[in-house]
Design a protein around this motif. Structure first.
Motif, PDB file in Angstrom:
ATOM      1  N   ILE A  88      47.412  35.099  36.076  1.00  0.00           N
ATOM      2  CA  ILE A  88      48.533  35.111  37.002  1.00  0.00           C
ATOM      3  C   ILE A  88      48.895  33.809  37.487  1.00  0.00           C
ATOM      4  CG2 ILE A  88      49.140  35.874  39.369  1.00  0.00           C
ATOM      5  CD1 ILE A  88      47.224  38.299  38.819  1.00  0.00           C
ATOM      6  N   ILE A  89      49.954  33.468  37.271  1.00  0.00           N
ATOM      7  CA  ILE A  89      50.838  31.940  37.581  1.00  0.00           C
ATOM      8  C   ILE A  89      50.761  32.074  39.074  1.00  0.00           C
ATOM      9  CG2 ILE A  89      52.750  30.508  37.257  1.00  0.00           C
ATOM     10  CD1 ILE A  89      53.217  31.917  34.478  1.00  0.00           C
ATOM     11  N   VAL A  90      50.406  30.897  39.621  1.00  0.00           N
ATOM     12  CA  VAL A  90      50.592  30.776  41.170  1.00  0.00           C
ATOM     13  C   VAL A  90      51.851  30.471  41.723  1.00  0.00           C
ATOM     14  CG1 VAL A  90      49.434  29.394  43.072  1.00  0.00           C
ATOM     15  CG2 VAL A  90      47.999  30.436  41.357  1.00  0.00           C
ATOM     16  N   PRO A  91      52.527  29.233  41.225  1.00  0.00           N
ATOM     17  CA  PRO A  91      53.636  28.969  41.941  1.00  0.00           C
ATOM     18  C   PRO A  91      54.675  30.023  41.843  1.00  0.00           C
ATOM     19  CG  PRO A  91      52.851  26.977  40.442  1.00  0.00           C
ATOM     20  CD  PRO A  91      52.098  28.284  40.357  1.00  0.00           C
ATOM     21  N   GLY A  92      55.492  30.323  42.838  1.00  0.00           N
ATOM     22  CA  GLY A  92      56.460  31.117  42.788  1.00  0.00           C
ATOM     23  C   GLY A  92      55.991  32.754  42.879  1.00  0.00           C
ATOM     24  N   ASN A  93      54.687  33.124  42.976  1.00  0.00           N
ATOM     25  CA  ASN A  93      54.254  34.112  43.207  1.00  0.00           C
ATOM     26  C   ASN A  93      54.030  34.481  44.829  1.00  0.00           C
ATOM     27  OD1 ASN A  93      52.857  36.884  42.459  1.00  0.00           O
ATOM     28  ND2 ASN A  93      52.141  35.599  40.681  1.00  0.00           N
ATOM     29  N   HIS A  94      53.802  35.646  45.295  1.00  0.00           N
ATOM     30  CA  HIS A  94      53.847  36.329  46.707  1.00  0.00           C
ATOM     31  C   HIS A  94      52.335  35.943  46.919  1.00  0.00           C
ATOM     32  CE1 HIS A  94      53.956  38.521  50.117  1.00  0.00           C
ATOM     33  NE2 HIS A  94      55.479  38.558  50.298  1.00  0.00           N
ATOM     34  N   GLY A  95      52.190  35.422  48.287  1.00  0.00           N
ATOM     35  CA  GLY A  95      50.814  35.462  48.669  1.00  0.00           C
ATOM     36  C   GLY A  95      49.790  36.421  48.711  1.00  0.00           C
ATOM     37  N   SER A  96      50.292  37.866  48.926  1.00  0.00           N
ATOM     38  CA  SER A  96      49.550  38.731  49.012  1.00  0.00           C
ATOM     39  C   SER A  96      48.814  39.113  47.661  1.00  0.00           C
ATOM     40  CB  SER A  96      50.485  39.961  49.723  1.00  0.00           C
ATOM     41  OG  SER A  96      51.534  40.335  48.812  1.00  0.00           O
ATOM     42  N   THR A  97      49.820  39.011  46.654  1.00  0.00           N
ATOM     43  CA  THR A  97      49.415  39.129  45.220  1.00  0.00           C
ATOM     44  C   THR A  97      48.178  38.380  44.712  1.00  0.00           C
ATOM     45  OG1 THR A  97      51.771  39.935  44.648  1.00  0.00           O
ATOM     46  CG2 THR A  97      50.117  39.096  42.834  1.00  0.00           C
ATOM     47  N   LEU A  98      48.343  36.903  45.235  1.00  0.00           N
ATOM     48  CA  LEU A  98      47.471  35.861  45.023  1.00  0.00           C
ATOM     49  C   LEU A  98      46.097  36.272  45.732  1.00  0.00           C
ATOM     50  CD1 LEU A  98      50.061  33.015  44.774  1.00  0.00           C
ATOM     51  CD2 LEU A  98      48.800  34.229  42.875  1.00  0.00           C
ATOM     52  N   LYS A  99      46.270  36.786  46.940  1.00  0.00           N
ATOM     53  CA  LYS A  99      45.179  36.946  47.874  1.00  0.00           C
ATOM     54  C   LYS A  99      44.038  37.748  47.256  1.00  0.00           C
ATOM     55  CE  LYS A  99      43.627  37.917  52.598  1.00  0.00           C
ATOM     56  NZ  LYS A  99      44.135  38.430  53.836  1.00  0.00           N
ATOM     57  N   GLU A 100      44.443  38.682  46.752  1.00  0.00           N
ATOM     58  CA  GLU A 100      43.387  39.957  46.129  1.00  0.00           C
ATOM     59  C   GLU A 100      42.728  39.366  44.772  1.00  0.00           C
ATOM     60  OE1 GLU A 100      45.603  43.004  43.396  1.00  0.00           O
ATOM     61  OE2 GLU A 100      46.683  42.650  45.106  1.00  0.00           O
ATOM     62  N   HIS A 101      43.554  37.945  44.225  1.00  0.00           N
ATOM     63  CA  HIS A 101      42.841  37.478  42.845  1.00  0.00           C
ATOM     64  C   HIS A 101      41.750  36.469  43.444  1.00  0.00           C
ATOM     65  CE1 HIS A 101      44.612  40.093  40.202  1.00  0.00           C
ATOM     66  NE2 HIS A 101      45.812  40.027  40.922  1.00  0.00           N
ATOM     67  N   MET A 102      41.965  35.904  44.800  1.00  0.00           N
ATOM     68  CA  MET A 102      41.203  34.884  45.146  1.00  0.00           C
ATOM     69  C   MET A 102      39.900  35.222  45.627  1.00  0.00           C
ATOM     70  SD  MET A 102      42.474  31.846  44.634  1.00  0.00           S
ATOM     71  CE  MET A 102      41.542  30.821  45.777  1.00  0.00           C
ATOM     72  N   THR A 103      39.590  36.682  45.724  1.00  0.00           N
ATOM     73  CA  THR A 103      38.285  37.034  46.056  1.00  0.00           C
ATOM     74  C   THR A 103      37.150  37.064  44.771  1.00  0.00           C
ATOM     75  OG1 THR A 103      39.205  38.679  47.641  1.00  0.00           O
ATOM     76  CG2 THR A 103      36.928  39.031  46.901  1.00  0.00           C
ATOM     77  N   PHE A 104      36.102  36.675  45.046  1.00  0.00           N
ATOM     78  CA  PHE A 104      35.148  36.642  43.885  1.00  0.00           C
ATOM     79  C   PHE A 104      34.058  37.612  44.166  1.00  0.00           C
ATOM     80  CE2 PHE A 104      37.131  32.330  44.255  1.00  0.00           C
ATOM     81  CZ  PHE A 104      36.665  31.890  43.018  1.00  0.00           C
ATOM     82  N   VAL A 105      33.964  38.406  43.183  1.00  0.00           N
ATOM     83  CA  VAL A 105      33.000  39.568  43.181  1.00  0.00           C
ATOM     84  C   VAL A 105      31.814  39.007  42.593  1.00  0.00           C
ATOM     85  CG1 VAL A 105      32.399  41.912  42.352  1.00  0.00           C
ATOM     86  CG2 VAL A 105      35.006  41.416  42.909  1.00  0.00           C
ATOM     87  N   PRO A 106      30.409  39.165  43.234  1.00  0.00           N
ATOM     88  CA  PRO A 106      29.275  38.773  42.618  1.00  0.00           C
ATOM     89  C   PRO A 106      29.017  39.244  41.097  1.00  0.00           C
ATOM     90  CG  PRO A 106      29.038  39.543  44.893  1.00  0.00           C
ATOM     91  CD  PRO A 106      30.341  39.841  44.468  1.00  0.00           C
TER      92      PRO A 106
END
Length: 136
Positions: A88-106
């Motif tokens: 997922i490309i970061v620049p130009g993307n919506h914050g809520s879309t990126l937030k869910e991908h910033m979570t690191f699952v053990p």
């Protein structure tokens, strides 16, 4: 030093330099993997948006790298920009879309692409430590 010893030293130094350059090329071509799951991931970011009240992300900059972390081992540096999370490309993307991908699952690897201030890009795979099993 005599000339024979000097030539030997120079030849050895050149071989060492060639090996080091080859190894660096392999690391950047294949992407850097920092999958030592026992260490923390260890970097902080600042999110820049496109406008005052906008939720569209302009860029995400690294502001801190923790010592003895996966990020430090992978060469992540303050000032680097996070340009992709997974694919997922970061620049130009919506914050809520990126937030869910910033979570690191053990135990689950997460690939991130960073860009240096020089424009060079590199990939890192992080893996959060698995939660310790509780004693029975």
């Amino acid at each position: 030093m005599n000339s024979s010893l000097t030539r030997s030293f120079i030849s050895t130094s050149r071989r060492f330099a060639a090996i080091a350059i080859s190894l660096l090329g392999l690391l950047f071509a294949a992407g850097v993997h920092a999958e030592t799951s026992e260490r923390k991931i260890g970097f902080s970011v600042q999110v820049h948006t496109e406008g005052f009240l906008s939720a569209t992300v302009a860029k995400i900059s690294v502001t801190q790298v923790s010592p003895d972390s996966q990020a430090q081992s992978a060469g992540v540096a303050v000032g680097d920009e996070l340009v992709k999370i997974q694919e997922i490309i970061v620049p130009g993307n919506h914050g809520s879309t990126l937030k869910e991908h910033m979570t690191f699952v053990p135990g689950v690897p997460k690939k991130m692409t960073f860009k240096r201030p020089t424009g060079a890009q590199y990939e890192v795979v992080f893996r959060r430590a698995a939660a310790p099993m509780s004693a029975l």
